[in-house]
Design a protein around this motif. Structure first.
Motif, PDB file in Angstrom:
ATOM      1  N   GLY A 174      54.010  38.756  37.877  1.00 13.17           N
ATOM      2  CA  GLY A 174      53.038  39.261  38.796  1.00 13.17           C
ATOM      3  C   GLY A 174      52.315  40.293  38.075  1.00 13.17           C
ATOM      4  N   VAL A 175      51.004  40.614  38.231  1.00 12.72           N
ATOM      5  CA  VAL A 175      50.032  41.355  37.668  1.00 12.72           C
ATOM      6  C   VAL A 175      49.148  41.877  38.497  1.00 12.72           C
ATOM      7  CG1 VAL A 175      50.142  39.803  35.401  1.00 12.72           C
ATOM      8  CG2 VAL A 175      48.379  39.757  37.204  1.00 12.72           C
ATOM      9  N   TRP A 176      48.711  43.195  38.058  1.00 13.70           N
ATOM     10  CA  TRP A 176      47.491  43.886  38.517  1.00 13.70           C
ATOM     11  C   TRP A 176      46.311  43.552  37.638  1.00 13.70           C
ATOM     12  CZ3 TRP A 176      47.169  45.265  43.616  1.00 13.70           C
ATOM     13  CH2 TRP A 176      48.447  45.832  44.246  1.00 13.70           C
ATOM     14  N   ALA A 177      44.885  43.235  38.100  1.00  9.30           N
ATOM     15  CA  ALA A 177      43.739  43.053  37.288  1.00  9.30           C
ATOM     16  C   ALA A 177      42.658  43.603  37.918  1.00  9.30           C
ATOM     17  CB  ALA A 177      43.686  41.726  37.006  1.00  9.30           C
ATOM     18  N   ARG A 178      41.884  44.101  37.071  1.00  9.22           N
ATOM     19  CA  ARG A 178      40.424  44.431  37.489  1.00  9.22           C
ATOM     20  C   ARG A 178      39.314  44.401  36.609  1.00  9.22           C
ATOM     21  NH1 ARG A 178      40.534  51.218  38.278  1.00  9.22           N
ATOM     22  NH2 ARG A 178      41.152  51.967  36.286  1.00  9.22           N
ATOM     23  N   GLN A 179      38.135  44.319  36.994  1.00 11.46           N
ATOM     24  CA  GLN A 179      37.125  44.135  36.229  1.00 11.46           C
ATOM     25  C   GLN A 179      36.779  45.380  35.272  1.00 11.46           C
ATOM     26  OE1 GLN A 179      35.091  41.588  39.712  1.00 11.46           O
ATOM     27  NE2 GLN A 179      33.352  42.056  38.087  1.00 11.46           N
ATOM     28  N   ARG A 180      36.449  45.139  33.913  1.00  8.98           N
ATOM     29  CA  ARG A 180      35.664  46.230  33.271  1.00  8.98           C
ATOM     30  C   ARG A 180      34.259  46.203  33.359  1.00  8.98           C
ATOM     31  NH1 ARG A 180      39.804  48.376  29.731  1.00  8.98           N
ATOM     32  NH2 ARG A 180      41.386  47.025  29.278  1.00  8.98           N
ATOM     33  N   VAL A 181      33.796  45.000  33.664  1.00  7.18           N
ATOM     34  CA  VAL A 181      32.269  44.897  33.721  1.00  7.18           C
ATOM     35  C   VAL A 181      31.697  44.572  35.030  1.00  7.18           C
ATOM     36  CG1 VAL A 181      32.099  44.619  31.231  1.00  7.18           C
ATOM     37  CG2 VAL A 181      32.268  42.646  32.537  1.00  7.18           C
ATOM     38  N   ALA A 182      30.721  44.387  35.312  1.00 11.35           N
ATOM     39  CA  ALA A 182      30.058  43.835  36.485  1.00 11.35           C
ATOM     40  C   ALA A 182      30.015  42.345  36.413  1.00 11.35           C
ATOM     41  CB  ALA A 182      28.594  44.427  36.806  1.00 11.35           C
ATOM     42  N   LEU A 183      29.925  41.682  37.798  1.00  8.92           N
ATOM     43  CA  LEU A 183      29.739  40.117  37.912  1.00  8.92           C
ATOM     44  C   LEU A 183      28.377  39.722  37.303  1.00  8.92           C
ATOM     45  CD1 LEU A 183      30.897  37.432  38.320  1.00  8.92           C
ATOM     46  CD2 LEU A 183      29.926  37.651  40.673  1.00  8.92           C
ATOM     47  N   VAL A 184      27.384  40.324  37.748  1.00  2.05           N
ATOM     48  CA  VAL A 184      26.023  40.135  37.514  1.00  2.05           C
ATOM     49  C   VAL A 184      25.242  41.671  37.010  1.00  2.05           C
ATOM     50  CG1 VAL A 184      23.708  39.488  38.316  1.00  2.05           C
ATOM     51  CG2 VAL A 184      25.650  38.261  38.913  1.00  2.05           C
ATOM     52  N   ASP A 185      24.596  41.503  36.189  1.00  2.00           N
ATOM     53  CA  ASP A 185      24.127  42.780  35.543  1.00  2.00           C
ATOM     54  C   ASP A 185      23.107  43.345  36.424  1.00  2.00           C
ATOM     55  OD1 ASP A 185      23.338  44.920  33.876  1.00  2.00           O
ATOM     56  OD2 ASP A 185      21.881  43.699  33.010  1.00  2.00           O
ATOM     57  N   GLY A 186      23.417  44.823  36.919  1.00  2.00           N
ATOM     58  CA  GLY A 186      22.625  45.602  38.062  1.00  2.00           C
ATOM     59  C   GLY A 186      22.949  45.369  39.437  1.00  2.00           C
ATOM     60  N   GLU A 187      24.230  44.932  39.473  1.00  4.46           N
ATOM     61  CA  GLU A 187      24.911  44.565  40.770  1.00  4.46           C
ATOM     62  C   GLU A 187      26.273  45.104  40.919  1.00  4.46           C
ATOM     63  OE1 GLU A 187      22.648  40.486  41.936  1.00  4.46           O
ATOM     64  OE2 GLU A 187      24.786  40.594  42.280  1.00  4.46           O
ATOM     65  N   GLU A 188      26.729  45.705  42.199  1.00  4.64           N
ATOM     66  CA  GLU A 188      28.143  45.926  42.241  1.00  4.64           C
ATOM     67  C   GLU A 188      28.526  44.770  42.969  1.00  4.64           C
ATOM     68  OE1 GLU A 188      31.704  48.605  42.292  1.00  4.64           O
ATOM     69  OE2 GLU A 188      29.334  48.852  41.307  1.00  4.64           O
ATOM     70  N   PRO A 189      29.749  44.159  42.373  1.00  2.00           N
ATOM     71  CA  PRO A 189      30.353  42.879  42.959  1.00  2.00           C
ATOM     72  C   PRO A 189      30.798  43.249  44.412  1.00  2.00           C
ATOM     73  CG  PRO A 189      31.679  43.871  41.164  1.00  2.00           C
ATOM     74  CD  PRO A 189      30.342  44.683  40.994  1.00  2.00           C
ATOM     75  N   SER A 190      30.816  42.226  45.276  1.00  2.00           N
ATOM     76  CA  SER A 190      31.414  42.352  46.514  1.00  2.00           C
ATOM     77  C   SER A 190      32.845  42.292  46.325  1.00  2.00           C
ATOM     78  CB  SER A 190      31.108  41.308  47.455  1.00  2.00           C
ATOM     79  OG  SER A 190      31.550  39.928  46.905  1.00  2.00           O
ATOM     80  N   ALA A 191      33.627  42.736  47.470  1.00  2.00           N
ATOM     81  CA  ALA A 191      35.004  42.396  47.297  1.00  2.00           C
ATOM     82  C   ALA A 191      35.734  41.208  47.102  1.00  2.00           C
ATOM     83  CB  ALA A 191      35.722  42.954  48.891  1.00  2.00           C
ATOM     84  N   LEU A 192      34.996  40.168  47.931  1.00  2.00           N
ATOM     85  CA  LEU A 192      35.338  38.717  47.540  1.00  2.00           C
ATOM     86  C   LEU A 192      34.770  38.216  46.023  1.00  2.00           C
ATOM     87  CD1 LEU A 192      37.191  37.084  49.698  1.00  2.00           C
ATOM     88  CD2 LEU A 192      34.890  35.830  49.877  1.00  2.00           C
ATOM     89  N   GLN A 193      33.912  38.757  45.653  1.00  3.07           N
ATOM     90  CA  GLN A 193      33.765  38.418  44.268  1.00  3.07           C
ATOM     91  C   GLN A 193      34.594  38.899  43.544  1.00  3.07           C
ATOM     92  OE1 GLN A 193      29.580  39.546  43.490  1.00  3.07           O
ATOM     93  NE2 GLN A 193      28.883  38.808  45.664  1.00  3.07           N
ATOM     94  N   ARG A 194      35.159  40.078  43.553  1.00  2.00           N
ATOM     95  CA  ARG A 194      36.254  40.470  42.757  1.00  2.00           C
ATOM     96  C   ARG A 194      37.363  39.899  42.655  1.00  2.00           C
ATOM     97  NH1 ARG A 194      35.312  45.771  40.850  1.00  2.00           N
ATOM     98  NH2 ARG A 194      33.684  47.276  41.795  1.00  2.00           N
ATOM     99  N   LEU A 195      37.901  39.385  43.989  1.00  2.00           N
ATOM    100  CA  LEU A 195      39.052  38.534  44.019  1.00  2.00           C
ATOM    101  C   LEU A 195      39.060  37.171  43.447  1.00  2.00           C
ATOM    102  CD1 LEU A 195      41.731  37.774  45.591  1.00  2.00           C
ATOM    103  CD2 LEU A 195      40.476  37.159  47.533  1.00  2.00           C
TER     104      LEU A 195
END
Length: 273
Positions: A174-195
């Motif tokens: 089991g792990v926790w993970a989170r992004q250090r960078v955006a998905l697309v430059d200039g945008e905040e990723p949506s919750a589902l995109q993070r998933l």
């Protein structure tokens, strides 16, 4: 989402890309080094491409409040670190349930397709399932370790914390993970995109074979979501089962800081290198 820039061979600080993808206009995107996977620096880990497909599905207009309840990503081949095009459409319109699709292509070659059921939302708080026991907070968990020789593009672009098991040892983890960078430059990723940036990692987290001797690569990813994430941290509680004929299945319980929110599954091709 920030990440420190490593020093170049000349001793200066090398500027890292700000995102997994740089937008080129007209549904075109340039992958950055952050997308490269552990198997080869020339092919993407399918977490970022899966999230990019979900981004296209979420962008399809709708006249009623909705969620993507199930998304399947069919992996048709390696995703190169070259320009990609994404297209999406409504396959079967409806007033409460719709079938959506999206395709990711490198030039004329499709590298992945997605299908999704979009379902209208209603208030079911009174009958919602009880929350499962909480996991330890990410800052209470040690940084994750990775098998020797795995490349660091995508793995380094994410922050990983181990909750149970050990990624460098065979078995469930089991792990926790989170992004250090955006998905697309200039945008905040949506919750589902993070998933979906994380969900394709179940087979790597719970590998039961020596990655130096075996391939255990998934041909698809199917995720069922009963609620969207409410935190940047995404949890994977993953296990892999290997059958006797070169086929395996990796399954994951997906969670955030509030508890479980969905399940993921991957069909695996298993063979010696």
């Amino acid at each position: 989402m920030t990440r420190e820039s490593p020093r170049s061979r000349t001793g200066g600080v090398r500027e890292l890309p700000p995102a997994f993808y740089l937008p080129l206009g007209e549904d075109r995107f340039q992958p950055t080094e952050h997308t490269s996977g552990p198997w080869s620096p020339e092919a993407q880990h399918f977490g970022p491409p899966s999230a990019l497909l979900v981004r296209a599905l979420e962008a399809l207009p709708s006249s009623w409040p909705n969620v993507l309840a199930r998304v399947t990503i069919e992996i048709l081949g390696p995703a190169p670190l070259t320009e990609l095009t994404v297209r999406s459409r409504v396959e079967r319109p409806g007033r409460s349930v719709e079938l959506l699709s999206a395709e990711l292509a490198a030039g004329p070659r499709a590298v992945a397709r997605a299908s999704a059921w979009r379902i209208t939302t209603t208030d079911t708080h009174e009958i919602a399932s009880a929350a499962a026991p909480p996991w330890p907070e990410p800052d209470e968990c040690p940084p994750s370790r990775w098998p020797e020789g795995w490349f660091g593009g995508y793995l380094s672009a994410m922050e990983w914390r181990t909750v149970s098991g050990d990624i460098v040892e065979p078995g469930a983890a089991g792990v926790w993970a989170r992004q250090r960078v955006a998905l697309v430059d200039g945008e905040e990723p949506s919750a589902l995109q993070r998933l979906f940036t994380v969900a394709d990692s179940g087979n790597g987290i719970s590998n039961s074979l020596d990655p130096g001797q075996w391939w255990f690569i998934n041909s698809e990813l199917t995720v069922h979501v009963h609620r969207p994430p409410v935190s940047d941290w995404i949890g994977l509680d993953a296990a892999t089962v290997i059958g006797p004929h070169g086929v395996g299945t990796a399954t994951s319980t997906l969670r955030d800081l509030a508890g479980p929110m969905g399940t993921g599954a991957q069909a695996l091709m298993v063979r010696t290198r």
